[in-house]
Scaffold this motif. Structure first.
Motif, PDB file in Angstrom:
ATOM      1  N   ALA A 198       0.685  -1.177  -0.056  1.00 24.52           N
ATOM      2  CA  ALA A 198       0.170  -0.047  -0.053  1.00 24.52           C
ATOM      3  C   ALA A 198       0.826   1.255   0.092  1.00 24.52           C
ATOM      4  N   GLY A 251      -9.614   3.809   2.187  1.00 23.88           N
ATOM      5  CA  GLY A 251      -8.880   3.164   1.396  1.00 23.88           C
ATOM      6  C   GLY A 251      -9.073   3.124  -0.229  1.00 23.88           C
ATOM      7  N   LYS A 296      -8.289   9.106  -1.382  1.00 27.49           N
ATOM      8  CA  LYS A 296      -8.494  10.360  -0.840  1.00 27.49           C
ATOM      9  C   LYS A 296      -7.387  10.867  -0.483  1.00 27.49           C
ATOM     10  N   THR A 297      -6.764  10.311   0.438  1.00 31.30           N
ATOM     11  CA  THR A 297      -5.290  10.898   0.935  1.00 31.30           C
ATOM     12  C   THR A 297      -4.375  10.981  -0.202  1.00 31.30           C
ATOM     13  N   THR A 298      -4.339   9.804  -1.218  1.00 30.67           N
ATOM     14  CA  THR A 298      -3.343   9.897  -2.175  1.00 30.67           C
ATOM     15  C   THR A 298      -3.518  11.052  -3.090  1.00 30.67           C
TER      16      THR A 298
HETATM   17  N1  LIG Z   1      -7.531   4.818  -6.331  1.00 24.25           N
HETATM   18  C1  LIG Z   1      -6.528   4.287  -6.078  1.00 24.25           C
HETATM   19  N2  LIG Z   1      -5.454   4.028  -6.922  1.00 24.25           N
HETATM   20  C2  LIG Z   1      -4.304   3.535  -6.557  1.00 24.25           C
HETATM   21  N3  LIG Z   1      -3.885   3.101  -5.363  1.00 24.25           N
HETATM   22  C3  LIG Z   1      -4.882   3.254  -4.447  1.00 24.25           C
HETATM   23  C4  LIG Z   1      -6.240   3.830  -4.554  1.00 24.25           C
HETATM   24  N4  LIG Z   1      -6.825   3.904  -3.359  1.00 24.25           N
HETATM   25  C5  LIG Z   1      -6.060   3.432  -2.308  1.00 24.25           C
HETATM   26  N5  LIG Z   1      -4.878   3.233  -3.124  1.00 24.25           N
HETATM   27  C6  LIG Z   1      -3.880   2.431  -2.319  1.00 24.25           C
HETATM   28  O1  LIG Z   1      -4.072   2.525  -0.820  1.00 24.25           O
HETATM   29  C7  LIG Z   1      -3.354   3.163  -0.269  1.00 24.25           C
HETATM   30  C8  LIG Z   1      -4.051   4.008   0.924  1.00 24.25           C
HETATM   31  O2  LIG Z   1      -4.931   4.930   0.059  1.00 24.25           O
HETATM   32  P1  LIG Z   1      -5.400   6.172   0.750  1.00 24.25           P
HETATM   33  O3  LIG Z   1      -4.668   6.682   2.084  1.00 24.25           O
HETATM   34  O4  LIG Z   1      -5.411   7.047  -0.355  1.00 24.25           O
HETATM   35  O5  LIG Z   1      -6.935   5.895   1.066  1.00 24.25           O
HETATM   36  P2  LIG Z   1      -8.103   6.618   1.778  1.00 24.25           P
HETATM   37  O6  LIG Z   1      -8.954   6.676   0.900  1.00 24.25           O
HETATM   38  O7  LIG Z   1      -7.241   8.028   2.149  1.00 24.25           O
HETATM   39  O8  LIG Z   1      -8.271   5.899   3.158  1.00 24.25           O
HETATM   40  P3  LIG Z   1      -8.683   6.643   4.669  1.00 24.25           P
HETATM   41  O9  LIG Z   1     -10.075   7.128   4.465  1.00 24.25           O
HETATM   42  O10 LIG Z   1      -8.643   5.189   5.091  1.00 24.25           O
HETATM   43  O11 LIG Z   1      -7.678   7.527   5.032  1.00 24.25           O
HETATM   44  C9  LIG Z   1      -2.624   3.857  -1.278  1.00 24.25           C
HETATM   45  O12 LIG Z   1      -1.152   4.153  -0.609  1.00 24.25           O
HETATM   46  C10 LIG Z   1      -2.318   3.230  -2.208  1.00 24.25           C
HETATM   47  O13 LIG Z   1      -1.723   2.199  -2.440  1.00 24.25           O
END
Ligand SMILES: Nc1ncnc2c1ncn2[C@@H]1O[C@H](COP(=O)(O)OP(=O)(O)OP(=O)(O)O)[C@@H](O)[C@H]1O
Length: 371
Positions: free
Chosen positions: A8, A49, A52-54
């Motif tokens: 991840a 996951g 969003k943060t990405t």
């Molecule tokens: N749409 C995506 N495309 C590619 N990789 C993704 C995607 N979403 C999640 N990932 C993978 O999952 C990891 C965690 O994603 P991220 O932190 O962006 O999720 P999030 O939506 O912010 O989750 P949370 O609400 O739990 O903070 C990323 O480092 C990446 O490896």
């Protein structure tokens, strides 16, 4: 020894083009940045996951012109992250507001990500409102939440809202195939598909499950057999077998298969819901249009299509009805094993398409009944 980096983290996209399954968001954000239409308060909502943060980090890198750096470190990108789930007091927000007063030392923008923003206390929300309404020109706030309905309307109305999707099973599977290839790991398509299904739309979960299975599987190879055993998922083969036995009105075979399933540590309820889902898949395969609703690999799709030929719609609906009633009454039942067995016995008594095949002399008449 090299440190193990979880997938991840290792595969966090560094550009919008690498983000999977959120094109509606990445396109809008790219356009907004190019045309200088980006708001200073954005709300990213959606399940955990899914990116969003990405996307917040990619955005921060782009607005500052740091794309070329290829780093994912927050400090290097003027990103300030606050987890509102554990820092939800008015003092936490005041500290943040104090920081906002200072312009960035390098780059043009400071980007503040407030995660799980719905957890902020009412006082903290109120303290934050003014800054959100009139932020300094160099500040961008990205509020993220998995529960948009809990964000107060006064905040919602001040933000540009971006709704992130659950990621489709096929997209997650493709992503896992790419990662397995990149890592030089041999992986069965069926196994990756199952991981994608289990992740329930969250790519982060899919990557964590993938890591777990790579660690535990024999010879580093990701097989279907290791995956179902690690995830404690019932092999779909059982559902095909039970459905065949039901179609043949073979009650004893149904009971023997169910017994084997119980011995493997699965409970009757899991079996009831799994079988109902299986029959739903058979049902959607009866129609060339709805077959697209079936999210399985090509091999399994062919097996479903074969079973769909053998079972009439009436038969499938009747069994699903029996299973659904059994499901509702399952918890209240005193003898749950017998409860499921009775549902199977009742289902095996429904005249199957195979019986129709035997009793109808003309092939044309059979076609009409089965369709
Ligand atoms: N749409 C995506 N495309 C590619 N990789 C993704 C995607 N979403 C999640 N990932 C993978 O999952 C990891 C965690 O994603 P991220 O932190 O962006 O999720 P999030 O939506 O912010 O989750 P949370 O609400 O739990 O903070 C990323 O480092 C990446 O490896």
């Amino acid at each position: 020894m090299e440190n193990f980096v979880v997938s991840a983290r290792k595969y966090r996209p560094l550009g919008f083009d690498e983000v999977v399954g959120q094109e509606h968001i990445t396109t809008t954000l790219k356009n907004a940045i190019e045309k200088n239409h980006l708001g200073q308060a954005l709300l990213f909502c959606g399940p955990r996951g899914v990116g969003k943060t990405t996307c917040a980090r990619i955005l921060a890198r782009m607005v500052n012109g740091f794309e070329a750096q290829g780093t994912d470190s927050s400090n290097a990108m003027n990103i300030y992250e606050l987890d509102a789930a554990s820092n939800n007091s008015v003092d936490d927000i005041r500290n943040l507001i104090d920081q906002v007063r200072f312009p960035p030392q390098h780059g043009k923008f400071k980007v503040y990500i407030i995660d799980e923003v719905h957890m902020l206390s009412t006082q903290a929300f109120n303290a934050f409102l003014k800054t959100l309404e009139e932020p300094p020109a160099y500040a961008i706030f990205i509020l993220a939440t998995t529960e948009k309905h809990k964000v107060i309307p006064t905040i919602l109305s001040r933000c540009q809202i971006f709704d992130f999707n659950r990621i489709q099973i096929s997209d997650i599977t493709h992503h896992l195939v790419r990662i397995a290839k990149n890592e030089g790991i041999e992986a069965e398509q069926e196994a990756l598909h199952l991981i994608a299904q289990k992740a329930d739309g969250a790519l982060r979960d899919a990557l964590s499950i993938f890591d777990l299975i790579v660690t535990f599987s024999s010879g580093g190879k990701v097989t279907y057999a290791d995956t179902i055993s690690n995830l404690h998922i019932l092999d779909y083969d059982y559902y095909f077998k039970v459905t065949d036995a039901l179609l043949q009105e073979n009650i004893s075979q149904c009971l023997l298969i169910f017994d084997e399933i119980l011995r493997q540590g699965f409970d009757g309820h899991q079996f009831l819901t799994g079988l109902a889902e299986h029959l739903r898949n058979v049902l959607v395969c009866k129609d060339a249009v709805t077959i697209s609703l079936l999210e399985v690999s090509d091999n399994v799709r062919a097996r479903y299509a074969e079973q769909a030929q053998a079972a009439s719609t009436g038969f499938l609906l009747s069994v699903m009805n029996i299973l659904s009633q059994a499901d509702v009454q399952y918890k209240a039942s005193k003898n749950q094993r017998l409860h499921v067995e009775m549902a199977l016995m009742k289902s095996a008594h429904i005249p199957s398409a195979m019986q129709l095949a035997a009793s109808l002399s003309s092939g044309e008449a059979l076609k009409k009944k089965v369709m």
